[in-house]
Design an enzyme around this catalytic site. Structure first.
Site, PDB file in Angstrom:
ATOM      1  CD  GLU A 127      -2.969  -1.260   2.191  1.00  0.00           C
ATOM      2  OE1 GLU A 127      -2.857  -0.546   3.217  1.00  0.00           O
ATOM      3  OE2 GLU A 127      -3.948  -2.011   1.985  1.00  0.00           O
ATOM      4  CB  CYS A 182      -3.594  -6.184  -5.845  1.00  0.00           C
ATOM      5  SG  CYS A 182      -4.954  -5.032  -5.801  1.00  0.00           S
ATOM      6  CD  GLU A 232      -4.873 -10.543  -6.247  1.00  0.00           C
ATOM      7  OE1 GLU A 232      -4.266  -9.556  -5.775  1.00  0.00           O
ATOM      8  OE2 GLU A 232      -6.033 -10.846  -5.927  1.00  0.00           O
TER       9      GLU A 232
HETATM   10  O1  DUR Z   1      -7.706  -9.308  -4.521  1.00  0.00           O
HETATM   11  C1  DUR Z   1      -7.236  -8.394  -3.838  1.00  0.00           C
HETATM   12  C2  DUR Z   1      -8.052  -7.452  -3.196  1.00  0.00           C
HETATM   13  C3  DUR Z   1      -7.446  -6.455  -2.448  1.00  0.00           C
HETATM   14  N1  DUR Z   1      -6.086  -6.414  -2.353  1.00  0.00           N
HETATM   15  C4  DUR Z   1      -5.446  -5.414  -1.500  1.00  0.00           C
HETATM   16  C5  DUR Z   1      -5.395  -4.003  -1.989  1.00  0.00           C
HETATM   17  C6  DUR Z   1      -5.319  -3.222  -0.682  1.00  0.00           C
HETATM   18  O2  DUR Z   1      -3.985  -3.212  -0.208  1.00  0.00           O
HETATM   19  C7  DUR Z   1      -6.130  -4.062   0.286  1.00  0.00           C
HETATM   20  C8  DUR Z   1      -7.544  -3.559   0.496  1.00  0.00           C
HETATM   21  O3  DUR Z   1      -8.179  -3.343  -0.715  1.00  0.00           O
HETATM   22  O4  DUR Z   1      -6.162  -5.369  -0.273  1.00  0.00           O
HETATM   23  C9  DUR Z   1      -5.284  -7.323  -2.986  1.00  0.00           C
HETATM   24  O5  DUR Z   1      -4.061  -7.312  -2.862  1.00  0.00           O
HETATM   25  N2  DUR Z   1      -5.893  -8.270  -3.737  1.00  0.00           N
HETATM   26 ZN    ZN Z   2      -6.140  -6.198  -7.433  1.00  0.00          ZN
END
Ligand code: DUR
Ligand code: ZN
Length: 148
Positions: free
Chosen positions: A50, A59, A61
């Protein structure tokens, strides 16, 4: 859907759970771990990272895919995603499009709930890339004929 062997499946699930430890999520407190199984049997992990400027967040993924691709690996067999939530959590829209760029539409995505026992695969929701992103836009669409 492409099938993966049970040992690979277990390895991948364990890696997604482990990957969550790399999360940097002080704002949402929502940890996500992802693991990609590559065609040559490697496992590439990713976690969400973040930013104080929230839109800069990456994210789990996409972290895993960008790590692999930038290291020269572009052929994937399966993806697993794990969070601290007791039900399977599915990739966001941006990640679905990035997954679609590099993975076959038939590739399995394993959504692993918290508290999961990987030996049993209980509670793991399994879907293909196409299930998560039907009627998708992809690289081949840019090659289609354009009348006029
Ligand atoms: O599939 C997902 C959904 C959310 N997030 C992360 C983004 C953010 O840091 C936190 C909340 O949205 O989760 C992911 O990494 N993958
Ligand atoms: Zn994502």
């Amino acid at each position: 859907m492409t099938t993966i062997s049970s040992p690979d499946r277990e390895r991948l699930i364990r890696a997604a759970i482990e990957a969550k430890n790399g999360a940097y999520s002080p704002y949402s407190k929502f940890r996500v771990g992802a693991a990609l199984l590559t065609a040559d049997g490697q496992i590439i992990k990713g976690a969400n990272v973040e930013n104080a400027s929230y839109g800069g967040t990456i994210c789990a993924e996409r972290t895993a895919i960008v790590k692999a691709v930038s290291d020269g690996t572009r052929s994937f067999i399966a993806l697993a995603v794990n969070t601290d939530v007791a039900q399977p959590i599915s990739p966001c829209g941006i990640c679905r499009q990035v997954i679609r760029e590099f993975c076959a539409l038939e590739m399995p995505i394993l959504l692993v709930p918290a508290g999961h026992d990987s030996a049993l695969s209980v509670g793991v929701l399994e879907r293909t890339v196409e299930d998560l992103l039907p009627l998708s836009f992809g690289p081949a669409d840019l090659e289609l004929p354009r009348p006029g």
